[in-house]
Design a protein around this motif. Structure first.
Motif, PDB file in Angstrom:
ATOM      1  N   ILE A 201     124.576  -0.983 -35.036  1.00 49.67           N
ATOM      2  CA  ILE A 201     123.049  -1.106 -34.539  1.00 49.67           C
ATOM      3  C   ILE A 201     122.733  -2.564 -34.316  1.00 49.67           C
ATOM      4  CG2 ILE A 201     120.913   0.045 -34.963  1.00 49.67           C
ATOM      5  CD1 ILE A 201     122.982   1.940 -34.604  1.00 49.67           C
ATOM      6  N   PRO A 202     121.891  -2.564 -33.191  1.00 49.72           N
ATOM      7  CA  PRO A 202     121.254  -4.020 -33.152  1.00 49.72           C
ATOM      8  C   PRO A 202     120.002  -4.135 -33.850  1.00 49.72           C
ATOM      9  CG  PRO A 202     121.811  -2.849 -30.915  1.00 49.72           C
ATOM     10  CD  PRO A 202     122.089  -1.904 -31.883  1.00 49.72           C
ATOM     11  N   ARG A 203     120.096  -5.412 -34.532  1.00 49.46           N
ATOM     12  CA  ARG A 203     119.199  -5.415 -35.440  1.00 49.46           C
ATOM     13  C   ARG A 203     117.591  -5.230 -34.887  1.00 49.46           C
ATOM     14  NH1 ARG A 203     119.229  -7.890 -40.431  1.00 49.46           N
ATOM     15  NH2 ARG A 203     121.426  -8.542 -40.043  1.00 49.46           N
ATOM     16  N   GLN A 204     117.233  -5.678 -33.888  1.00 51.37           N
ATOM     17  CA  GLN A 204     116.062  -5.446 -33.202  1.00 51.37           C
ATOM     18  C   GLN A 204     115.666  -3.995 -32.681  1.00 51.37           C
ATOM     19  OE1 GLN A 204     118.802  -6.687 -31.781  1.00 51.37           O
ATOM     20  NE2 GLN A 204     119.033  -6.319 -29.421  1.00 51.37           N
ATOM     21  N   ARG A 205     116.776  -2.923 -32.972  1.00 48.01           N
ATOM     22  CA  ARG A 205     116.561  -1.465 -32.771  1.00 48.01           C
ATOM     23  C   ARG A 205     116.159  -0.880 -34.155  1.00 48.01           C
ATOM     24  NH1 ARG A 205     115.163  -1.523 -27.705  1.00 48.01           N
ATOM     25  NH2 ARG A 205     116.718  -2.437 -26.462  1.00 48.01           N
ATOM     26  N   ASP A 206     115.942  -1.651 -35.191  1.00 52.74           N
ATOM     27  CA  ASP A 206     115.711  -1.140 -36.485  1.00 52.74           C
ATOM     28  C   ASP A 206     114.488  -0.216 -36.525  1.00 52.74           C
ATOM     29  OD1 ASP A 206     115.596  -0.619 -39.237  1.00 52.74           O
ATOM     30  OD2 ASP A 206     114.656  -2.791 -39.874  1.00 52.74           O
ATOM     31  N   GLY A 207     114.609   1.077 -36.998  1.00 56.21           N
ATOM     32  CA  GLY A 207     113.379   1.901 -36.748  1.00 56.21           C
ATOM     33  C   GLY A 207     113.192   2.448 -35.710  1.00 56.21           C
ATOM     34  N   GLU A 208     113.688   2.069 -34.538  1.00 54.66           N
ATOM     35  CA  GLU A 208     113.230   2.617 -33.316  1.00 54.66           C
ATOM     36  C   GLU A 208     113.688   4.123 -33.109  1.00 54.66           C
ATOM     37  OE1 GLU A 208     114.097   1.883 -28.452  1.00 54.66           O
ATOM     38  OE2 GLU A 208     114.886   0.450 -30.091  1.00 54.66           O
ATOM     39  N   LYS A 209     112.527   4.717 -32.274  1.00 55.45           N
ATOM     40  CA  LYS A 209     113.016   6.171 -32.395  1.00 55.45           C
ATOM     41  C   LYS A 209     113.042   6.373 -30.744  1.00 55.45           C
ATOM     42  CE  LYS A 209     110.603   7.870 -36.522  1.00 55.45           C
ATOM     43  NZ  LYS A 209     109.794   8.998 -37.008  1.00 55.45           N
ATOM     44  N   ILE A 210     113.754   7.221 -30.254  1.00 50.76           N
ATOM     45  CA  ILE A 210     113.922   7.643 -28.905  1.00 50.76           C
ATOM     46  C   ILE A 210     113.951   9.297 -28.813  1.00 50.76           C
ATOM     47  CG2 ILE A 210     115.005   5.620 -28.076  1.00 50.76           C
ATOM     48  CD1 ILE A 210     117.554   7.008 -27.916  1.00 50.76           C
ATOM     49  N   SER A 211     113.675   9.831 -27.735  1.00 54.18           N
ATOM     50  CA  SER A 211     113.822  11.225 -27.381  1.00 54.18           C
ATOM     51  C   SER A 211     114.695  11.413 -26.218  1.00 54.18           C
ATOM     52  CB  SER A 211     112.124  11.856 -27.195  1.00 54.18           C
ATOM     53  OG  SER A 211     111.562  11.626 -28.253  1.00 54.18           O
ATOM     54  N   LEU A 212     115.246  12.676 -26.397  1.00 51.24           N
ATOM     55  CA  LEU A 212     116.255  13.108 -25.232  1.00 51.24           C
ATOM     56  C   LEU A 212     115.368  14.549 -24.965  1.00 51.24           C
ATOM     57  CD1 LEU A 212     119.840  12.262 -26.280  1.00 51.24           C
ATOM     58  CD2 LEU A 212     118.579  11.460 -24.205  1.00 51.24           C
ATOM     59  N   CYS A 213     115.303  14.727 -23.745  1.00 53.93           N
ATOM     60  CA  CYS A 213     114.690  16.142 -23.449  1.00 53.93           C
ATOM     61  C   CYS A 213     115.361  16.789 -22.289  1.00 53.93           C
ATOM     62  CB  CYS A 213     113.192  15.861 -22.846  1.00 53.93           C
ATOM     63  SG  CYS A 213     112.647  15.024 -21.692  1.00 53.93           S
ATOM     64  N   SER A 214     116.387  16.245 -21.868  1.00 59.76           N
ATOM     65  CA  SER A 214     117.023  16.706 -20.702  1.00 59.76           C
ATOM     66  C   SER A 214     118.655  16.462 -20.841  1.00 59.76           C
ATOM     67  CB  SER A 214     116.397  16.114 -19.350  1.00 59.76           C
ATOM     68  OG  SER A 214     116.556  14.844 -19.171  1.00 59.76           O
ATOM     69  N   TYR A 215     119.289  17.040 -19.859  1.00 61.86           N
ATOM     70  CA  TYR A 215     120.837  16.780 -19.908  1.00 61.86           C
ATOM     71  C   TYR A 215     121.103  15.397 -19.082  1.00 61.86           C
ATOM     72  CZ  TYR A 215     121.184  21.620 -21.277  1.00 61.86           C
ATOM     73  OH  TYR A 215     121.022  22.855 -21.526  1.00 61.86           O
ATOM     74  N   ALA A 216     122.085  15.064 -19.243  1.00 55.98           N
ATOM     75  CA  ALA A 216     122.456  13.725 -18.512  1.00 55.98           C
ATOM     76  C   ALA A 216     122.549  14.277 -16.811  1.00 55.98           C
ATOM     77  CB  ALA A 216     124.003  13.314 -18.659  1.00 55.98           C
ATOM     78  N   HIS A 217     122.022  13.672 -16.069  1.00 56.58           N
ATOM     79  CA  HIS A 217     121.937  14.125 -14.594  1.00 56.58           C
ATOM     80  C   HIS A 217     123.139  13.992 -13.795  1.00 56.58           C
ATOM     81  CE1 HIS A 217     121.235  10.292 -13.042  1.00 56.58           C
ATOM     82  NE2 HIS A 217     120.408   9.837 -13.890  1.00 56.58           N
ATOM     83  N   CYS A 218     123.392  14.719 -12.672  1.00 52.40           N
ATOM     84  CA  CYS A 218     124.284  14.690 -11.655  1.00 52.40           C
ATOM     85  C   CYS A 218     124.066  13.830 -10.600  1.00 52.40           C
ATOM     86  CB  CYS A 218     124.905  15.939 -11.434  1.00 52.40           C
ATOM     87  SG  CYS A 218     123.580  16.980 -10.216  1.00 52.40           S
ATOM     88  N   LEU A 219     124.860  13.796  -9.582  1.00 52.91           N
ATOM     89  CA  LEU A 219     124.431  12.931  -8.257  1.00 52.91           C
ATOM     90  C   LEU A 219     123.854  13.805  -7.091  1.00 52.91           C
ATOM     91  CD1 LEU A 219     127.711  11.035  -7.910  1.00 52.91           C
ATOM     92  CD2 LEU A 219     125.360  10.262  -8.774  1.00 52.91           C
TER      93      LEU A 219
END
Length: 286
Positions: free
Chosen positions: A231-249
């Motif tokens: 885990i990169p040090r600068q990402r300590d405590g960072e939160k992200i959200s996923l609200c969808s599937y990986a998309h197609c072409l």
């Protein structure tokens, strides 16, 4: 197959064509080598016998155990097969697939992890047409009887020549672990699930694939805390959200709707956090 008794005092006498009569998993060049190896092999013979009875499950796996991936014996040739496999599908060195072969060296992977942009990674798609990847909700809830890649591909309406299992094993590992731990079942109502994910590496560069958890845990809010030295040090405590599937072409596919539309459609949540033992990065499915 190499003689399992090789290096036990005497030279091997030709090729290893004499298999263990019980498990069939190991082979020997001679009776003498089989006898000399028995004291060691007897400890694992029964376990190997049970595994060999499930050899058909390996045959269901769409590509890792295919002739394309296993026909050669040299490491470099096997690696060439993996690159060839990805190239034939037009995804070699693209997006999430970039770290599925050794063309990207470990130094480059470390550099990517150190400087990665989580928002960009979440925008990574499958780089495949919609008929080859799980880019939207399944037509039915997952069944308890899904127990192989063949079952899973049929459930997600994906042809077996699709390579997505290379990345789907990340979210499916979480799904399987939840079942083993007894914290998730289609018959038990669960609204929240917290997962501590230890030792992530290249999957940090394949976060979009975790969108499949939307299909695996419908209606459940999932919090995943990634913990490990990568885990990169600068990402300590960072939160992200996923609200969808990986998309197609496919431009006209629902998975390529605007984020505003997707947020109205999504009914589950996935939050991730990341931690380098002393640091945390949170990821949410929502």
């Amino acid at each position: 197959m190499e003689c399992a008794g090789k290096g036990r005092g005497t030279r091997c006498m030709g090729s290893a064509r004499r298999r263990c009569g019980r498990c069939g998993a190991v082979a020997y060049c001679s009776v003498s080598h089989q006898m000399s190896h028995w004291n060691e092999h007897k400890e694992e013979c029964e376990r190997l016998e049970q595994q060999m009875k499930r050899a058909d499950v390996l045959n269901d796996f769409p590509f890792t155990f295919s002739q394309e991936a296993t026909a050669t014996s040299q490491v470099c040739e096997k690696q060439g097969s993996r690159c060839s496999f990805l190239s034939k599908r037009g995804i070699h060195q693209l997006g999430m697939w970039m770290h599925e072969c050794c063309c990207t060296h470990s130094e480059e992977s470390s550099s990517s992890l150190a400087s990665f942009d989580s928002s960009r990674l979440l925008d990574d798609g499958w780089n495949l047409s919609g008929d080859l990847c799980p880019c939207h909700d399944p037509i039915s809830p997952i069944s308890e009887c899904v127990s192989s890649w063949l079952d899973y591909y049929e459930w997600r309406c994906i042809p077996l020549h699709s390579p997505v299992a290379l990345l789907l094993h990340w979210p499916l590992t979480i799904y399987h672990a939840a079942h083993i731990a007894g914290v998730w079942s289609s018959t038990v109502e669960t609204r929240k699930l917290c997962v501590h994910y230890l030792g992530p590496e290249k999957e940090l560069l394949q976060l979009a694939a975790f969108g499949e958890l939307l299909a695996l845990f419908p209606g459940v809010q999932i919090h995943i805390e990634f913990i490990g030295p990568a885990i990169p040090r600068q990402r300590d405590g960072e939160k992200i959200s996923l609200c969808s599937y990986a998309h197609c072409l496919d431009a006209d596919c629902i998975c390529n709707f605007s984020s505003e539309n997707l947020s109205q459609i999504a009914n589950t949540g996935f939050v991730s956090s990341f931690s380098n033992f002393s640091k945390r990065w949170n990821c949410c499915l929502s």
